[in-house]
Design an enzyme around this catalytic site. Sequence first.
Site, PDB file in Angstrom:
ATOM      1  N   LYS A  31     -13.171  13.698  14.639  1.00 47.63           N
ATOM      2  CA  LYS A  31     -14.644  13.727  14.620  1.00 47.63           C
ATOM      3  C   LYS A  31     -15.067  14.795  13.620  1.00 47.63           C
ATOM      4  O   LYS A  31     -14.925  15.983  13.857  1.00 47.63           O
ATOM      5  CB  LYS A  31     -15.184  14.054  16.014  1.00 47.63           C
ATOM      6  CG  LYS A  31     -16.691  14.349  16.055  1.00 47.63           C
ATOM      7  CD  LYS A  31     -17.514  13.144  15.661  1.00 47.63           C
ATOM      8  CE  LYS A  31     -19.014  13.469  15.777  1.00 47.63           C
ATOM      9  NZ  LYS A  31     -19.512  14.325  14.686  1.00 47.63           N
ATOM     10  N   ARG A  36     -23.962  10.773  11.012  1.00 48.04           N
ATOM     11  CA  ARG A  36     -23.517   9.404  11.260  1.00 48.04           C
ATOM     12  C   ARG A  36     -24.351   8.452  10.404  1.00 48.04           C
ATOM     13  O   ARG A  36     -25.588   8.517  10.405  1.00 48.04           O
ATOM     14  CB  ARG A  36     -23.690   9.092  12.744  1.00 48.04           C
ATOM     15  CG  ARG A  36     -23.263   7.690  13.158  1.00 48.04           C
ATOM     16  CD  ARG A  36     -21.765   7.584  13.269  1.00 48.04           C
ATOM     17  NE  ARG A  36     -21.391   6.269  13.778  1.00 48.04           N
ATOM     18  CZ  ARG A  36     -21.386   5.939  15.083  1.00 48.04           C
ATOM     19  NH1 ARG A  36     -21.739   6.822  16.004  1.00 48.04           N
ATOM     20  NH2 ARG A  36     -21.012   4.734  15.452  1.00 48.04           N
ATOM     21  N   ARG A  50     -28.161   7.410  11.719  1.00 50.52           N
ATOM     22  CA  ARG A  50     -27.930   6.953  13.103  1.00 50.52           C
ATOM     23  C   ARG A  50     -29.210   6.414  13.730  1.00 50.52           C
ATOM     24  O   ARG A  50     -29.187   5.430  14.474  1.00 50.52           O
ATOM     25  CB  ARG A  50     -27.377   8.121  13.924  1.00 50.52           C
ATOM     26  CG  ARG A  50     -27.328   7.847  15.423  1.00 50.52           C
ATOM     27  CD  ARG A  50     -26.821   9.051  16.192  1.00 50.52           C
ATOM     28  NE  ARG A  50     -27.098   8.911  17.610  1.00 50.52           N
ATOM     29  CZ  ARG A  50     -26.735   9.797  18.539  1.00 50.52           C
ATOM     30  NH1 ARG A  50     -26.055  10.867  18.191  1.00 50.52           N
ATOM     31  NH2 ARG A  50     -27.033   9.618  19.812  1.00 50.52           N
ATOM     32  N   GLU A  78     -18.985   8.748   8.694  1.00 51.32           N
ATOM     33  CA  GLU A  78     -19.566  10.079   8.808  1.00 51.32           C
ATOM     34  C   GLU A  78     -19.843  10.572   7.392  1.00 51.32           C
ATOM     35  O   GLU A  78     -18.957  10.594   6.542  1.00 51.32           O
ATOM     36  CB  GLU A  78     -18.611  11.032   9.535  1.00 51.32           C
ATOM     37  CG  GLU A  78     -19.265  12.280  10.074  1.00 51.32           C
ATOM     38  CD  GLU A  78     -20.024  12.051  11.378  1.00 51.32           C
ATOM     39  OE1 GLU A  78     -20.737  12.982  11.797  1.00 51.32           O
ATOM     40  OE2 GLU A  78     -19.912  10.961  11.967  1.00 51.32           O
ATOM     41  N   PHE A 117     -14.775   4.941   9.454  1.00 51.37           N
ATOM     42  CA  PHE A 117     -13.908   4.711  10.615  1.00 51.37           C
ATOM     43  C   PHE A 117     -14.073   3.331  11.246  1.00 51.37           C
ATOM     44  O   PHE A 117     -13.330   2.986  12.166  1.00 51.37           O
ATOM     45  CB  PHE A 117     -14.118   5.786  11.682  1.00 51.37           C
ATOM     46  CG  PHE A 117     -15.545   6.009  12.096  1.00 51.37           C
ATOM     47  CD1 PHE A 117     -16.161   5.177  13.012  1.00 51.37           C
ATOM     48  CD2 PHE A 117     -16.269   7.061  11.566  1.00 51.37           C
ATOM     49  CE1 PHE A 117     -17.470   5.381  13.395  1.00 51.37           C
ATOM     50  CE2 PHE A 117     -17.594   7.277  11.945  1.00 51.37           C
ATOM     51  CZ  PHE A 117     -18.188   6.431  12.862  1.00 51.37           C
ATOM     52  N   ARG A 194     -22.682   3.504  24.650  1.00 49.83           N
ATOM     53  CA  ARG A 194     -21.722   4.619  24.611  1.00 49.83           C
ATOM     54  C   ARG A 194     -20.372   4.123  25.124  1.00 49.83           C
ATOM     55  O   ARG A 194     -19.933   4.444  26.226  1.00 49.83           O
ATOM     56  CB  ARG A 194     -22.239   5.802  25.424  1.00 49.83           C
ATOM     57  CG  ARG A 194     -23.491   6.433  24.826  1.00 49.83           C
ATOM     58  CD  ARG A 194     -23.891   7.729  25.499  1.00 49.83           C
ATOM     59  NE  ARG A 194     -25.052   8.314  24.855  1.00 49.83           N
ATOM     60  CZ  ARG A 194     -25.023   9.110  23.785  1.00 49.83           C
ATOM     61  NH1 ARG A 194     -23.854   9.422  23.245  1.00 49.83           N
ATOM     62  NH2 ARG A 194     -26.135   9.593  23.269  1.00 49.83           N
ATOM     63  N   LYS A 198     -15.809  11.088  23.452  1.00 48.67           N
ATOM     64  CA  LYS A 198     -15.637  12.164  22.470  1.00 48.67           C
ATOM     65  C   LYS A 198     -15.307  13.467  23.190  1.00 48.67           C
ATOM     66  O   LYS A 198     -15.880  13.782  24.233  1.00 48.67           O
ATOM     67  CB  LYS A 198     -16.884  12.342  21.604  1.00 48.67           C
ATOM     68  CG  LYS A 198     -18.154  12.710  22.345  1.00 48.67           C
ATOM     69  CD  LYS A 198     -19.328  12.840  21.387  1.00 48.67           C
ATOM     70  CE  LYS A 198     -20.620  13.122  22.141  1.00 48.67           C
ATOM     71  NZ  LYS A 198     -21.791  13.199  21.217  1.00 48.67           N
TER      72      LYS A 198
END
Length: 320
Positions: A31, A36, A50, A78, A117, A194, A198
């Site tokens: 991470k 994002r 995001r 990211e 990713f 979600r 994380k």
Amino acid sequence: MHLSPPIEPMLARPVTALPAPGARPMLFEQKADGFRVLVFTGPQPYVQSRRGADLRGAFPELVQAAAELGVEAVLDAELVVWGARGLDFPALQERARRRRATAQHAARERPAHLIVFDVLEMSGAVLLDEPLRRRRAALEDLFATRRLTAPWALCPQTSDPATAAGWLDPVWGAAGIEGVVIKDPDSRYRRGERGWLKLRTRMTAEGIIGAVTGVVHAPRSLLLGRFVPGGRLKLIARSTPLSRPAAAELGSVLRPAGQEHPWHGRRFSAGWGTSEPLAFQPVVPDLVAEISVDTAVDMGTYRHPVRYLRLRDDMTAADV
């Protein structure tokens, strides 16, 4: 292209530990400390934040890279800026405010990069319902066949829990790796949910208790500071809500402060992105708290709320 902006990205919920040994095999990804973004490549490139904002004006070099990729795709990534010691989040924030000629200049001086990713669409095929392991394979194939280099970077991924645990070392945190994201290899991409986990790298630190929210004898949270050259008490962190035992312990030893307090008359924001003032009560800044913190630190200030652990009776404010 079938998908178009804005798209709600899949999110992650926080956990406090890696999966226990013997649990279902998972995939782990680094991470990085950045923004994002969803990147739409091809003839009509687009860089989406995001929350759906258009970032094209601030990052023209990424728009160009997306236009020149040679394939239409929607990539989850990211957005980061490299500094002398690793990822530089303040520099990224500064770049996000620039437009037009100043954005072009910043792109040359402090170019941004994309740590990719996931892939949501590739060459007209929507991959949302494909399992993660297949989406990852498609992403790795894209990097290999296109021989992608900067500003593109493939996010490190492993199925080895020991390697993932190594990524939680504070040394990685100092370089800008905040922790790990934990994913089910068979999971599909669920927009706005979600569905990932994380785990942030945690360390301990100390701060002077300078103020509280709530009332002094029953505080709800803490405002913590450190003295900087010149004797100024700088706000460095705000804590998460205190547990009842912690609030009772602190309420019995904290003392209200008067106009001599360095924060008397100061205004602090109630939260990220709001101008609403925070209601707080200054206390005599002579008690030191040990806190659990993550690695997101901007010029000595912790970006995320910290967790109160205990009082450090063996330390004075001068020791911090």
